[in-house]
Motif scaffolding. Structure first.
Motif, PDB file in Angstrom:
ATOM      1  N   HIS A 104       0.821  -1.208   0.000  1.00 21.40           N
ATOM      2  CA  HIS A 104       0.000   0.000   0.000  1.00 21.40           C
ATOM      3  C   HIS A 104       0.854   1.257   0.000  1.00 21.40           C
ATOM      4  O   HIS A 104       0.481   2.264   0.565  1.00 21.40           O
ATOM      5  CB  HIS A 104      -0.970   0.011   1.185  1.00 21.40           C
ATOM      6  N   GLN A 105       2.006   1.219  -0.623  1.00 18.62           N
ATOM      7  CA  GLN A 105       2.901   2.365  -0.666  1.00 18.62           C
ATOM      8  C   GLN A 105       3.378   2.648  -2.094  1.00 18.62           C
ATOM      9  O   GLN A 105       4.522   2.963  -2.317  1.00 18.62           O
ATOM     10  CB  GLN A 105       4.122   2.121   0.236  1.00 18.62           C
ATOM     11  N   SER A 106       2.506   2.525  -3.055  1.00 24.32           N
ATOM     12  CA  SER A 106       2.910   2.706  -4.445  1.00 24.32           C
ATOM     13  C   SER A 106       2.038   3.739  -5.138  1.00 24.32           C
ATOM     14  O   SER A 106       0.966   3.420  -5.638  1.00 24.32           O
ATOM     15  CB  SER A 106       2.814   1.375  -5.201  1.00 24.32           C
ATOM     16  N   PRO A 107       2.482   4.984  -5.158  1.00 26.21           N
ATOM     17  CA  PRO A 107       1.711   5.997  -5.868  1.00 26.21           C
ATOM     18  C   PRO A 107       1.778   5.764  -7.373  1.00 26.21           C
ATOM     19  O   PRO A 107       2.702   5.137  -7.878  1.00 26.21           O
ATOM     20  CB  PRO A 107       2.405   7.300  -5.483  1.00 26.21           C
ATOM     21  N   THR A 108       0.813   6.297  -8.095  1.00 29.10           N
ATOM     22  CA  THR A 108       0.841   6.189  -9.550  1.00 29.10           C
ATOM     23  C   THR A 108       1.948   7.053 -10.128  1.00 29.10           C
ATOM     24  O   THR A 108       2.628   6.660 -11.054  1.00 29.10           O
ATOM     25  CB  THR A 108      -0.524   6.613 -10.127  1.00 29.10           C
ATOM     26  N   LEU A 109       2.146   8.245  -9.571  1.00 31.60           N
ATOM     27  CA  LEU A 109       3.223   9.144  -9.994  1.00 31.60           C
ATOM     28  C   LEU A 109       4.005   9.563  -8.760  1.00 31.60           C
ATOM     29  O   LEU A 109       3.441  10.120  -7.822  1.00 31.60           O
ATOM     30  CB  LEU A 109       2.648  10.379 -10.703  1.00 31.60           C
ATOM     31  N   LEU A 110       5.306   9.276  -8.741  1.00 25.38           N
ATOM     32  CA  LEU A 110       6.189   9.646  -7.634  1.00 25.38           C
ATOM     33  C   LEU A 110       7.211  10.642  -8.142  1.00 25.38           C
ATOM     34  O   LEU A 110       7.909  10.375  -9.125  1.00 25.38           O
ATOM     35  CB  LEU A 110       6.902   8.408  -7.078  1.00 25.38           C
ATOM     36  N   VAL A 111       7.302  11.796  -7.482  1.00 22.19           N
ATOM     37  CA  VAL A 111       8.282  12.819  -7.848  1.00 22.19           C
ATOM     38  C   VAL A 111       9.163  13.064  -6.632  1.00 22.19           C
ATOM     39  O   VAL A 111       8.680  13.464  -5.575  1.00 22.19           O
ATOM     40  CB  VAL A 111       7.594  14.135  -8.288  1.00 22.19           C
ATOM     41  N   VAL A 166      -1.897   6.606  -3.082  1.00 24.72           N
ATOM     42  CA  VAL A 166      -2.201   7.956  -3.562  1.00 24.72           C
ATOM     43  C   VAL A 166      -1.937   8.031  -5.063  1.00 24.72           C
ATOM     44  O   VAL A 166      -1.182   7.232  -5.605  1.00 24.72           O
ATOM     45  CB  VAL A 166      -1.374   9.024  -2.813  1.00 24.72           C
ATOM     46  N   ALA A 167      -2.540   8.996  -5.708  1.00 23.07           N
ATOM     47  CA  ALA A 167      -2.316   9.149  -7.146  1.00 23.07           C
ATOM     48  C   ALA A 167      -0.971   9.836  -7.423  1.00 23.07           C
ATOM     49  O   ALA A 167      -0.192   9.380  -8.246  1.00 23.07           O
ATOM     50  CB  ALA A 167      -3.460   9.926  -7.792  1.00 23.07           C
ATOM     51  N   VAL A 168      -0.687  10.933  -6.725  1.00 22.95           N
ATOM     52  CA  VAL A 168       0.569  11.673  -6.907  1.00 22.95           C
ATOM     53  C   VAL A 168       1.222  11.841  -5.547  1.00 22.95           C
ATOM     54  O   VAL A 168       0.598  12.300  -4.594  1.00 22.95           O
ATOM     55  CB  VAL A 168       0.320  13.070  -7.530  1.00 22.95           C
ATOM     56  N   ARG A 169       2.494  11.481  -5.473  1.00 24.11           N
ATOM     57  CA  ARG A 169       3.274  11.660  -4.239  1.00 24.11           C
ATOM     58  C   ARG A 169       4.465  12.543  -4.565  1.00 24.11           C
ATOM     59  O   ARG A 169       5.335  12.155  -5.338  1.00 24.11           O
ATOM     60  CB  ARG A 169       3.734  10.302  -3.708  1.00 24.11           C
ATOM     61  N   ALA A 170       4.487  13.740  -4.002  1.00 28.23           N
ATOM     62  CA  ALA A 170       5.572  14.702  -4.239  1.00 28.23           C
ATOM     63  C   ALA A 170       6.467  14.736  -3.009  1.00 28.23           C
ATOM     64  O   ALA A 170       6.096  15.295  -1.983  1.00 28.23           O
ATOM     65  CB  ALA A 170       4.997  16.079  -4.532  1.00 28.23           C
ATOM     66  N   GLU A 171       7.636  14.123  -3.119  1.00 28.91           N
ATOM     67  CA  GLU A 171       8.584  14.085  -2.002  1.00 28.91           C
ATOM     68  C   GLU A 171       9.639  15.172  -2.119  1.00 28.91           C
ATOM     69  O   GLU A 171      10.456  15.345  -1.234  1.00 28.91           O
ATOM     70  CB  GLU A 171       9.243  12.709  -1.937  1.00 28.91           C
ATOM     71  N   GLY A 172       9.644  15.885  -3.209  1.00 32.22           N
ATOM     72  CA  GLY A 172      10.585  16.957  -3.461  1.00 32.22           C
ATOM     73  C   GLY A 172      10.364  17.473  -4.861  1.00 32.22           C
ATOM     74  O   GLY A 172       9.489  17.006  -5.584  1.00 32.22           O
ATOM     75  N   GLY A 173      11.145  18.451  -5.257  1.00 35.57           N
ATOM     76  CA  GLY A 173      11.009  18.990  -6.603  1.00 35.57           C
ATOM     77  C   GLY A 173       9.764  19.847  -6.741  1.00 35.57           C
ATOM     78  O   GLY A 173       9.179  20.307  -5.762  1.00 35.57           O
ATOM     79  N   SER A 174       9.374  20.039  -7.994  1.00 38.37           N
ATOM     80  CA  SER A 174       8.222  20.872  -8.307  1.00 38.37           C
ATOM     81  C   SER A 174       7.268  20.090  -9.198  1.00 38.37           C
ATOM     82  O   SER A 174       7.673  19.549 -10.225  1.00 38.37           O
ATOM     83  CB  SER A 174       8.675  22.145  -9.018  1.00 38.37           C
ATOM     84  N   ALA A 211      -5.575  12.180  -3.380  1.00 41.04           N
ATOM     85  CA  ALA A 211      -5.224  12.393  -4.778  1.00 41.04           C
ATOM     86  C   ALA A 211      -3.786  12.908  -4.899  1.00 41.04           C
ATOM     87  O   ALA A 211      -3.045  12.503  -5.782  1.00 41.04           O
ATOM     88  CB  ALA A 211      -6.206  13.361  -5.427  1.00 41.04           C
ATOM     89  N   VAL A 212      -3.394  13.807  -3.996  1.00 45.76           N
ATOM     90  CA  VAL A 212      -2.038  14.367  -4.008  1.00 45.76           C
ATOM     91  C   VAL A 212      -1.502  14.331  -2.580  1.00 45.76           C
ATOM     92  O   VAL A 212      -2.140  14.819  -1.657  1.00 45.76           O
ATOM     93  CB  VAL A 212      -2.025  15.815  -4.541  1.00 45.76           C
ATOM     94  N   CYS A 213      -0.308  13.769  -2.430  1.00 46.92           N
ATOM     95  CA  CYS A 213       0.335  13.631  -1.119  1.00 46.92           C
ATOM     96  C   CYS A 213       1.696  14.312  -1.160  1.00 46.92           C
ATOM     97  O   CYS A 213       2.434  14.169  -2.132  1.00 46.92           O
ATOM     98  CB  CYS A 213       0.477  12.148  -0.795  1.00 46.92           C
ATOM     99  N   PHE A 214       2.040  15.052  -0.118  1.00 45.95           N
ATOM    100  CA  PHE A 214       3.341  15.707  -0.019  1.00 45.95           C
ATOM    101  C   PHE A 214       3.899  15.476   1.385  1.00 45.95           C
ATOM    102  O   PHE A 214       3.819  16.317   2.256  1.00 45.95           O
ATOM    103  CB  PHE A 214       3.257  17.195  -0.379  1.00 45.95           C
TER     104      PHE A 214
END
Length: 121
Positions: A21-28, A46-54, A68-71
């Motif tokens: 349960h730790q696999s986002p569709t898009l990881l940045v 989650v759909a989008v996981r933003a761990e850094g960047g823009s 939907a979006v996780c940071f």
């Protein structure tokens, strides 16, 4: 030497199997990513996981149970310009409540449609 990275996406992606349960569709994790459209669906995370960047989300459909979006980290910038964001069992946008080292995340919202639901007890 500097390395610049800019990725522009317009795709349909679906994450269906996820044992942890730790696999986002898009990881940045770093760099600049712009999503112009498409469908990003996760059945478990989650759909989008933003761990850094823009991350700039200009359009598309983002659907997941846990947001939907996780940071969760520190120092990410999320720009939401448009699109549809749906969470079936949590908040639509999820930050991390615990202390982190580094700069705060920045979230800018100028458009989009957001629907969050809680179904678990």
């Amino acid at each position: 030497m500097s390395v610049l990275s800019l990725i522009v996406l317009s795709v349909n992606a679906r994450r269906t199997s996820d044992a942890n349960h730790q696999s986002p569709t898009l990881l940045v994790s770093s760099g600049d990513v712009t999503v112009k459209g498409g469908s990003f669906t996760s059945e478990h995370d989650v759909a989008v996981r933003a761990e850094g960047g823009s991350v700039t989300l200009e359009g598309g459909e983002f659907t997941a149970p846990e947001g939907a979006v996780c940071f969760p980290g520190a120092g990410a910038t999320i720009n939401i310009v448009g699109g549809t964001y749906t969470a079936s069992d949590n908040a639509v946008l999820i930050g991390q409540g615990s202390a982190k080292d580094g700069n705060a995340n920045t979230v800018n919202i100028s458009g989009g449609t957001f629907t969050g639901n809680i179904s678990s007890p």
